[in-house]
Motif scaffolding. Structure first.
Motif, short mmCIF file in Angstrom:
data_model
loop_
_atom_site.label_atom_id
_atom_site.label_comp_id
_atom_site.label_asym_id
_atom_site.label_seq_id
_atom_site.Cartn_x
_atom_site.Cartn_y
_atom_site.Cartn_z
N LEU A 514 47.70 32.16 49.92
CA LEU A 514 47.17 31.97 48.56
C LEU A 514 45.73 31.48 48.57
CD1 LEU A 514 50.27 30.33 46.83
CD2 LEU A 514 49.65 32.74 46.95
N ASP A 515 45.11 31.39 49.76
CA ASP A 515 43.72 30.93 49.89
C ASP A 515 43.54 29.55 49.25
OD1 ASP A 515 40.39 32.05 48.92
OD2 ASP A 515 41.09 31.02 50.72
N LEU A 516 44.43 28.62 49.62
CA LEU A 516 44.35 27.25 49.14
C LEU A 516 43.70 26.37 50.21
CD1 LEU A 516 47.96 26.95 47.66
CD2 LEU A 516 45.85 27.41 46.41
N PRO A 517 43.21 25.18 49.84
CA PRO A 517 42.65 24.27 50.86
C PRO A 517 43.69 23.98 51.93
CG PRO A 517 42.11 23.49 48.66
CD PRO A 517 43.08 24.62 48.48
N PRO A 518 43.30 24.00 53.22
CA PRO A 518 44.27 23.78 54.30
C PRO A 518 44.81 22.37 54.36
CG PRO A 518 42.05 23.91 55.18
CD PRO A 518 41.95 24.27 53.73
N ALA A 519 44.21 21.42 53.66
CA ALA A 519 44.69 20.04 53.68
C ALA A 519 44.40 19.41 52.32
CB ALA A 519 44.02 19.23 54.79
N GLY A 520 45.10 18.29 52.06
CA GLY A 520 44.85 17.55 50.84
C GLY A 520 45.82 17.86 49.71
N ALA A 528 54.30 24.09 43.11
CA ALA A 528 53.78 24.56 41.82
C ALA A 528 53.03 25.88 41.97
CB ALA A 528 52.87 23.49 41.22
N LYS A 529 52.29 26.04 43.06
CA LYS A 529 51.57 27.30 43.29
C LYS A 529 52.54 28.46 43.52
CE LYS A 529 47.33 25.73 43.08
NZ LYS A 529 46.38 26.19 42.04
N VAL A 530 53.60 28.22 44.28
CA VAL A 530 54.59 29.28 44.54
C VAL A 530 55.35 29.61 43.26
CG1 VAL A 530 56.65 29.86 45.87
CG2 VAL A 530 54.76 28.64 46.97
N GLU A 531 55.60 28.61 42.43
CA GLU A 531 56.33 28.84 41.18
C GLU A 531 55.59 29.82 40.27
OE1 GLU A 531 57.06 25.27 39.06
OE2 GLU A 531 58.77 26.08 37.96
N GLN A 532 54.27 29.85 40.37
CA GLN A 532 53.48 30.77 39.56
C GLN A 532 53.69 32.23 39.95
OE1 GLN A 532 49.41 29.46 39.86
NE2 GLN A 532 49.81 27.46 38.93
N GLU A 537 64.30 31.79 42.32
CA GLU A 537 65.21 31.55 43.43
C GLU A 537 64.44 31.16 44.70
OE1 GLU A 537 67.80 34.79 44.20
OE2 GLU A 537 68.72 33.87 45.97
N LEU A 538 63.34 31.86 44.94
CA LEU A 538 62.52 31.55 46.11
C LEU A 538 61.92 30.15 45.98
CD1 LEU A 538 61.04 32.39 48.72
CD2 LEU A 538 59.25 33.38 47.28
N THR A 539 61.44 29.80 44.79
CA THR A 539 60.86 28.48 44.57
C THR A 539 61.89 27.39 44.80
OG1 THR A 539 59.35 29.43 42.94
CG2 THR A 539 59.60 27.04 42.94
N SER A 540 63.12 27.60 44.32
CA SER A 540 64.18 26.61 44.48
C SER A 540 64.52 26.40 45.96
CB SER A 540 65.42 27.05 43.71
OG SER A 540 66.49 26.15 43.92
N GLU A 541 64.60 27.48 46.72
CA GLU A 541 64.91 27.37 48.15
C GLU A 541 63.78 26.68 48.91
OE1 GLU A 541 67.69 27.83 49.38
OE2 GLU A 541 67.31 27.74 51.54
N LEU A 542 62.54 27.01 48.54
CA LEU A 542 61.39 26.36 49.18
C LEU A 542 61.40 24.86 48.91
CD1 LEU A 542 58.62 26.44 50.63
CD2 LEU A 542 57.58 26.91 48.40
N LYS A 543 61.69 24.47 47.67
CA LYS A 543 61.73 23.04 47.32
C LYS A 543 62.82 22.33 48.12
CE LYS A 543 62.02 19.90 43.36
NZ LYS A 543 63.00 19.01 44.00
N ILE A 573 62.25 32.82 53.80
CA ILE A 573 61.26 32.43 52.79
C ILE A 573 59.91 33.05 53.11
CG2 ILE A 573 59.95 30.47 51.89
CD1 ILE A 573 62.48 28.80 52.11
N LEU A 574 59.52 33.02 54.38
CA LEU A 574 58.24 33.61 54.78
C LEU A 574 58.22 35.11 54.49
CD1 LEU A 574 57.62 31.79 58.20
CD2 LEU A 574 56.71 31.20 55.96
N LYS A 575 59.34 35.78 54.77
CA LYS A 575 59.41 37.22 54.53
C LYS A 575 59.30 37.54 53.05
CE LYS A 575 62.35 41.24 55.52
NZ LYS A 575 63.63 41.68 56.13
N ASP A 576 60.03 36.76 52.21
CA ASP A 576 59.99 37.00 50.77
C ASP A 576 58.61 36.68 50.19
OD1 ASP A 576 62.61 37.73 50.94
OD2 ASP A 576 63.41 35.80 50.29
N LEU A 577 57.98 35.60 50.69
CA LEU A 577 56.64 35.27 50.22
C LEU A 577 55.64 36.36 50.59
CD1 LEU A 577 56.40 31.44 50.98
CD2 LEU A 577 56.23 32.51 48.74
N GLY A 578 55.82 36.93 51.79
CA GLY A 578 54.91 37.99 52.22
C GLY A 578 54.97 39.21 51.33
N LYS A 579 56.13 39.46 50.70
CA LYS A 579 56.25 40.61 49.80
C LYS A 579 55.58 40.34 48.45
CE LYS A 579 60.69 42.09 51.77
NZ LYS A 579 62.13 42.30 51.49
N LEU A 580 55.49 39.06 48.07
CA LEU A 580 54.93 38.73 46.76
C LEU A 580 53.41 38.62 46.78
CD1 LEU A 580 57.50 36.03 45.56
CD2 LEU A 580 57.36 38.43 44.87
#
Length: 581
Positions: A514-520, A528-532, A537-543, A573-580
């Motif tokens: 998502l090109d977010l800051p690597p720290a902080g 919250a970023k993944v929820e967007q 279902e993916l967000t719930s499993e990640l949480k 989760i990584l596989k599903d995120l990669g598709k989104l």
């Protein structure tokens, strides 16, 4: 056989004296006094040491200590030592004398200098300041409840501004009679809301004596971190955990020779930092730098041919939040083509601070000849020492683009074909051979070079983008880095370490994709970023996975099978995120 050891021992001082005499009989004497404790309770013992150092010293008799108000000298407890060293081919001799005193009346005192007579000349030492404390002021019940060992996080400031460097010392306190043979920090210490950099520190910590709430402790600075707040508000540093190897004298041993060794864990209390927002700025561009910096801008070359690249280099050097500095944006003439910028950093973590250099390079190309001017730029960084912005004006830069004089201009008439009609009789014949356009190998020869050229162009474009586009490179390498980190889980038997690697993998993968800051960013920010992305279902499993990683230190019943199950779910989760994304 005749023994010569004792003779050599007596001969060695004379050898040093002889060498010193050969150098001109000149001597440079230094007389120093030091005290073992500067805060002493009345009735406690304290030692004062006198050191006499020189290149050529004759016989030195033991000096008598001066009368020191607040201390009583214990006669008969004096010690003496001699040390011979060779520095830069010059012999040096040091005589040391130790004196034991007992603290008397309460108050602040200054010990007068020692007076020493050497070879008929008088020398004086430095004075010593110390304080004698009243033991009656100590709360005995509080002192008895004081822990034998504890660790603290000690920031150099608790009210920084956003981006200001906060040095955190991990300090271990332990009572006299306790020996710490080794320590090991627990991996995964979090500093949510901060960019964290570990500073270089001595591998072997040195302990010093101190008094805390009336109890004397040995104090050792173990680790130092540089933290930079990334947002304002109340930020909390999580507890820091250490595993210690402790040797403690047994009180049941009347001779004081028995030591029992054990491993124990200690944990600091959370520390709150109140980060204040930066003041507003209207007349300059703030580049995110907080600290003390020097900023310069240069152009290379100043004369170029049309189509050649021009580099505008901005160099920012100093101490502060070097890794978080943003690239300045300049107003370039519209006639210039701008390509993906380049950036590099050099970070120094010594001397209890982060310092270094950050370099940004803009690449420009002029398509027409002429003189081009890049306007002056007003940049600013925030200086915490003065609580104000420092403005720097970068002068305007100019360069000239010329056409290549050896290039041959092409006129439209030069490319016209002089086609004339064919006159006369034409005789048409029929050929039995297959026309060229119907032969397969002709088409292969035509298409293959085009295909190779297109593939080479695509590969070059891909590699150029990987080298210049940070967001694209992070996204493309996210899966590879994630698999490398997850592979380490199968090599470890530590369940806590395994969940730490799972958490690290998920956060690194999501921030890269998502090109977010690597720290902080906190786990809540990541979720919250993944929820967007719109997958509940993916967000719930990640949480659930991240919550498990955070609470693993307090869940002792987690088994290796649980870790393996969560590892498989992490890969999904990584596989599903990669598709989104």
């Amino acid at each position: 056989m005749k023994k010569i050891g004792n003779q050599f021992r007596f001969f060695l001082p004379f050898l040093f004296l002889l060498i010193g005499a050969q150098s001109g009989f000149s001597q440079s004497l230094q007389v120093d006094a030091s005290i073992s404790e500067t805060n002493i309770y009345s009735g406690e013992q304290v030692q004062i040491e006198l050191a006499i150092t020189g290149t050529s010293i004759g016989s030195v008799s033991q000096p008598a200590p001066p009368e020191i108000e607040g201390l009583r000298w214990m006669r008969g407890s004096t010690s003496r030592g001699t040390k011979y060293v060779l520095e830069n081919n010059t012999p040096k001799i040091t005589y040391t004398f130790g004196y034991v005193f007992i603290a008397q009346e309460v108050g602040d005192y200054t010990a007068p200098p020692f007076e020493v007579e050497i070879d008929g000349q008088q020398y004086q030492s430095n004075t010593l300041n110390f304080t004698v404390l009243d033991p009656a002021t100590v709360d005995q019940q509080e002192a008895e409840r004081a822990p034998d060992i504890y660790v603290r996080l000690e920031p150099n400031t608790d009210t920084p501004v956003v981006g200001e460097q906060v040095v955190i010392d991990v300090v271990l306190y332990f009572k006299n009679g306790i020996e710490i043979s080794s320590y090991q920090p627990t991996p995964g210490w979090k500093a949510e809301g901060f960019w964290k950099e570990e500073l270089q520190y001595p591998q072997r910590a040195q302990a010093s004596s101190t008094i805390v709430n009336g109890v004397r402790y040995q104090k050792a600075n173990l680790i130092q971190y540089a933290l930079f707040p990334t947002k304002s508000g109340e930020l909390t540093l999580s507890p820091f955990e250490l595993t210690l190897s402790v040797r403690q004298q047994r009180s049941s041993d009347p001779f004081g020779f028995g030591f029992g060794q054990e491993r124990m864990k200690v944990e600091s209390v959370p520390v709150t930092i109140n980060a204040e927002p930066l003041p507003s700025l209207a007349d300059a561009e703030f580049i995110g730098a907080v600290g003390d910096f020097e900023i310069s801008r240069s152009i290379t070359p100043r004369e170029a041919m049309v189509g050649e690249s021009i580099e505008i280099t901005t160099r920012i050097s100093g101490s502060g939040n070097v890794p978080l500095i943003n690239k300045p944006e300049y107003d370039y003439p519209e006639a210039l083509e701008k390509y993906n910028p380049q950036q590099s950093s050099t970070i120094n973590r010594q001397n209890r601070q982060i310092s270094g250099t950050r370099i940004f390079t803009d690449i420009l190309i002029a398509r027409n000849d002429g003189t081009y001017t890049i306007p002056e730029a007003n940049l600013a960084y925030f200086d915490p020492s003065s609580s104000s912005y420092k403005r720097i004006t970068l002068p305007a830069l100019s360069f000239t683009a010329e056409r290549d004089p050896e290039a041959t201009p092409v006129d439209v008439q030069d490319v016209e074909f002089q086609v004339k009609p064919i006159t006369g009789l034409a005789q048409w014949t029929s050929s039995a051979q297959t026309p060229l356009h119907q032969k397969t190998w002709i088409w292969i020869l035509i298409i293959l070079p085009l295909f190779i050229t297109a593939a080479a162009f695509g590969y070059k474009k891909y590699t150029d983008r990987m080298n210049t586009d940070t967001a694209f490179a992070r996204s493309r390498t996210a899966f590879k880095k994630a698999e490398e980190t997850l592979a380490k889980i199968e090599e470890t038997s530590d369940i806590k370490q395994g969940y730490y690697l799972i958490e690290k993998t998920l956060i690194q993968f999501i921030t890269d994709k998502l090109d977010l800051p690597p720290a902080g960013l906190s786990n809540r920010d990541i979720i919250a970023k993944v929820e967007q992305l719109g997958d509940a279902e993916l967000t719930s499993e990640l949480k659930r996975i991240l919550d498990r990683c955070e609470s693993i230190a307090y869940a002792p019943n987690v088994s290796a099978q649980n870790l393996e199950n969560d590892l498989n779910k992490t890969r999904k989760i990584l596989k599903d995120l990669g598709k989104l994304v």
